[in-house]
Motif scaffolding. Structure first.
Motif, PDB file in Angstrom:
ATOM      1  N   VAL A 232       1.330   6.270  -7.112  1.00  0.00           N
ATOM      2  CA  VAL A 232       0.043   7.103  -7.607  1.00  0.00           C
ATOM      3  C   VAL A 232       0.381   8.518  -7.384  1.00  0.00           C
TER       4      VAL A 232
ATOM      5  N   TYR B 240      -5.108   3.220 -13.004  1.00  0.00           N
ATOM      6  CA  TYR B 240      -4.591   2.674 -11.478  1.00  0.00           C
ATOM      7  C   TYR B 240      -5.614   1.515 -11.278  1.00  0.00           C
TER       8      TYR B 240
ATOM      9  N   ALA C 254       0.822  -1.318  -0.019  1.00  0.00           N
ATOM     10  CA  ALA C 254       0.007  -0.010   0.092  1.00  0.00           C
ATOM     11  C   ALA C 254       0.753   1.170   0.189  1.00  0.00           C
TER      12      ALA C 254
ATOM     13  N   VAL D 278      -3.985  -1.995  -9.951  1.00  0.00           N
ATOM     14  CA  VAL D 278      -3.883  -2.256  -8.604  1.00  0.00           C
ATOM     15  C   VAL D 278      -4.446  -3.711  -8.315  1.00  0.00           C
TER      16      VAL D 278
ATOM     17  N   ALA E 196      -6.325   9.225  -7.134  1.00  0.00           N
ATOM     18  CA  ALA E 196      -6.896   8.404  -8.248  1.00  0.00           C
ATOM     19  C   ALA E 196      -8.244   9.016  -8.540  1.00  0.00           C
TER      20      ALA E 196
ATOM     21  N   ALA F 209       2.188   1.746  -3.420  1.00  0.00           N
ATOM     22  CA  ALA F 209       1.064   2.080  -4.459  1.00  0.00           C
ATOM     23  C   ALA F 209       0.633   3.403  -4.070  1.00  0.00           C
ATOM     24  N   ALA F 210       0.780   3.965  -3.064  1.00  0.00           N
ATOM     25  CA  ALA F 210       0.497   5.402  -2.845  1.00  0.00           C
ATOM     26  C   ALA F 210       1.368   6.330  -3.300  1.00  0.00           C
TER      27      ALA F 210
ATOM     28  N   THR G 108      -4.266   6.962  -1.751  1.00  0.00           N
ATOM     29  CA  THR G 108      -4.144   6.663  -3.181  1.00  0.00           C
ATOM     30  C   THR G 108      -5.695   6.734  -3.719  1.00  0.00           C
ATOM     31  N   ASN G 109      -6.885   6.412  -3.059  1.00  0.00           N
ATOM     32  CA  ASN G 109      -7.909   6.522  -3.528  1.00  0.00           C
ATOM     33  C   ASN G 109      -8.245   8.087  -3.724  1.00  0.00           C
TER      34      ASN G 109
ATOM     35  N   LEU H 190      -4.225   3.472   1.552  1.00  0.00           N
ATOM     36  CA  LEU H 190      -5.328   3.372   0.544  1.00  0.00           C
ATOM     37  C   LEU H 190      -6.338   4.391   0.447  1.00  0.00           C
TER      38      LEU H 190
END
Lengths: 336, 339
Positions: free
Chosen positions: A107, A181, A100, A185, A171, A103-104, A167-168, A164
């Motif tokens: 992004v 994304y 996570a 993901v 995105a 990923a963050a 990231t959301n 998360l």
């Protein structure tokens, strides 16, 4: 004992070769074995009517097989050293929030710095993975009674949830970022190319060498920090180097194929059941068996919903989550 | 007489806290009306509320701001009530619907309804409730195989949630882009594009569930002290617990159906309320008001910080709530307490 382990490792390598072969041979379109072998020969020209088959093998199946090998090896080894370092059977790059973190960071880099290529954002993946692991590790290990498996898992869940959200947020601000994304993901081997595999591959190779070299000091660490110190192991240095290996391996794998959970959890457990707790044997087994599982998961995903596909990340979650649950159900659990 | 004096003393502080929370609610609502999107002046808003003002002012107030504010407050209260009951019954701050898999299950159910069946609001609500109950059932079912109490339930919840997250990601990756964006926003928990329909849905359930839950408040506090204590003063433990769980599930499910799983409200609101009121047992009314304040404040921050983009409120509550959970854990563990 040693000969049994050696034979087992040889069988695992053979299984890896077989899985790679399956990954080249099976897919939505049936291609004759002879054509596949021809296409694999560099410089060979397609015969009449073979042009499309050659293209499928060279541009689609070879890259995703190589990606599976690289990312699988990275995640398996990362899971193995992580479980050794934290002495925690529930440790996994996904559960502990490290994917996570990567990923963050990826992004954020895509959205705000305009980074487009894997070679660019792999560095951000390292940064994010390192930050997340540091936070979770310190959160889970502080306090009087020290680290417990439950604490690390909970700290990972908390940090992962916060990341998360970030990231959301990023995105969802921009539709085109979101579109890329959401495909990334899920954790897919499809759509990558050899450049991605190559740029991630160098880092994975370095991280893997470091991780494999840590087998002996991690064995000492398994006895507890005090005993390890008494045996002459460098506890601080081992922990730091292990954290570096975990960061490099997880960051590279996440940048290459997306945040794949549970692979790093399930494989070390399966391997430990066979070779026992000796890290010098366990880690090579993880490195060989994890790509087998990832490649087979990818092939299964290609076959079960033909002509569609299920992503490898979904298949590993569906296989790996029950393993996690089985561990939780089997272990005696104390207080958090 | 002495016991009665103590009770009155506790009540004074609780009343003061509740009044303070109501003032905070009003302040955030006013701030939202005057500084977000199509802004209204205070005078304009008051005039529009009385039926005067321009057509635009009346529209902005009654069709855009009010339903969103009312829904935000109700949803926050519902999540907080559900969370308080779960935490109280499990005697564990982590026993909230977020952690034990209910919320992720509700998301999967709703996603399936949106993306696979193209369901409308009713279908989404049904999907969310069914998914949440199924996930909670699986978690409790697996946990009851081995016992081991809350810790095992929490860990099983983490495992089940991680698997459902993969399924959710997969469903989103396969949908049309516009449907996927809507679904992802819903998954984060959002008040965007909600109107009086959703308000009515939540009101209809909360009108029944809220007062009944509040009337059980005393017995809930006794249960938190231990089954023996509760039984000793004449509480029928089994029946009361079952009713409380069903009511809490209904509250969380209807809130999830209306706004999506707004992260961490269930977890954080009861804990914050406990610290505000300074009372050891969880109290339902302060928890509900705290939940309402948290959602409205989060929604204000989401709209104001990222304007003109309309971010889902769950982004803010998730980021802040995740940090809060981390802080809570490290604090409890540093003390060497078992959390």
């Amino acid at each position: 004992m040693t000969s049994r382990r050696t034979i087992g490792l040889i069988i695992a390598v053979v299984a890896l070769a077989a899985a790679a072969m399956l990954s080249l041979a099976l897919g939505t379109k049936s291609i004759p074995a002879g054509t596949i072998l021809d296409a694999l020969r560099p410089g060979a020209l397609p015969g009449p009517g073979q042009a499309e088959d050659f293209q499928i093998v060279r541009d689609l199946r070879v890259p995703r097989t190589v990606l599976g090998l690289v990312a699988g090896l990275a995640l398996g080894l990362a899971g193995g050293v992580m479980q050794a370092l934290t002495r925690n059977p529930l440790a996994d790059p996904g559960i502990l929030g490290i994917n996570a973190g990567a990923a963050a960071a990826v992004v954020l880099a895509i959205r705000f710095l305009g980074v487009g290529s894997v070679t660019g954002y792999i560095w951000f993946a390292f940064g994010g993975a390192a930050a997340a692991f540091t936070v979770v590790y310190f959160l889970g290990t502080r306090g009087r009674s020290g680290a417990s498996p439950q604490r690390l898992a909970l700290a990972g869940a908390a940090v992962g949830a916060a990341l998360l959200s970030v990231t959301n947020a990023v995105a969802l601000l921009d539709v085109s970022t979101f579109d890329r994304y959401r495909l990334w993901v899920v954790g897919s081997l499809a759509g990558g190319d050899l450049d991605v595999a190559a740029s991630a591959g160098w880092f994975v190779a370095a991280g893997a060498l470091l991780a494999l070299a840590l087998g002996r000091p991690l064995n000492a660490l398994a006895l507890g920090a005090d005993s390890a110190q008494a045996l002459g192991a460098h506890v601080g240095r081992t922990r730091l180097l292990t954290a570096v290996a975990i960061t490099v391996l997880c960051g590279a794998a996440t940048a290459a194929i997306g945040p794949v959970a549970f692979l790093g959890l399930a494989v070390p457990h399966a391997a430990r059941a066979f070779v026992g707790p000796d890290q010098r044997w366990l880690l090579p087994y993880c490195a060989v068996l994890a790509p087998v599982v990832l490649l087979v998961a990818d092939v299964v995903g290609r076959l079960v919903v033909r002509p569609g596909e299920l992503e490898a990340g979904l298949v590993t979650a569906l296989i790996g989550a029950p393993v996690f649950l089985a561990i939780v159900l089997r272990r005696r659990i104390g207080h958090l | 007489m002495r016991a009665r004096g103590v009770a009155v003393k506790v009540d004074t502080r609780t009343v003061a806290v509740c009044a303070g929370l109501l003032v905070a609610l009003a302040a955030i609502a006013l701030l939202t009306i005057t500084s977000v999107g199509a802004r209204l002046t205070v005078a304009g808003a008051i005039e529009a509320a009385g039926g005067g003002g321009t057509l635009r002012e009346r529209f902005v107030l009654t069709e855009l701001r009010l339903p969103r504010l009312v829904l935000g407050a109700l949803v926050g209260a519902a999540f907080a009530l559900g969370g308080a009951v779960f935490q109280s019954l499990s005697r564990n701050p982590l026993g909230s619907p977020d952690i034990i898999g209910f919320t992720t299950g509700a998301s999967s159910g709703a996603l399936a309804a949106i993306l696979l069946f193209g369901a409308g609001p009713t279908g989404i609500a049904a999907g969310a409730i069914a998914g949440g109950l199924a996930a909670a059932g699986v978690v409790y079912g697996l946990a009851s195989l081995r016992g081991g109490g809350m810790t095992r339930i929490i860990l099983i919840g983490i495992g089940v949630s991680a698997m459902l997250l993969a399924v959710n990601n997969f469903l989103i990756s396969r949908a049309r882009l516009d449907a996927a964006v809507a679904a992802a926003a819903w998954l984060t928990g959002t008040l965007n594009g909600r109107g009086w329909d959703q308000v009515l849905l939540v009101v209809a359930v909360l009108v029944v569930v809220g007062p009944v839950l509040l009337s059980y408040g005393r017995r809930l506090q006794l249960l938190e002290l231990g089954d023996e204590v509760a039984r000793g003063v004449g509480v029928r433990v089994g029946a009361v617990r079952l009713r409380l769980v069903l009511l809490a599930v209904a509250a969380v499910a209807v809130a999830t159906a209306a706004a999506g799983p707004v992260a961490f409200i269930s977890l954080a609101a009861p804990q914050i309320a406990r610290r505000l009121t300074g009372s050891a047992p969880l109290q339902l009314l302060p928890s509900a008001l705290t939940g309402a304040v948290l959602v409205l404040a989060g929604d204000f921050a989401a709209q104001w910080l990222f304007a003109p983009a309309q971010l889902p409120v769950g982004v803010v509550t998730g980021a802040v709530g995740g940090g809060y959970l981390a802080w809570l854990l490290s604090r409890e563990w540093r003390k060497g307490r078992t959390a």
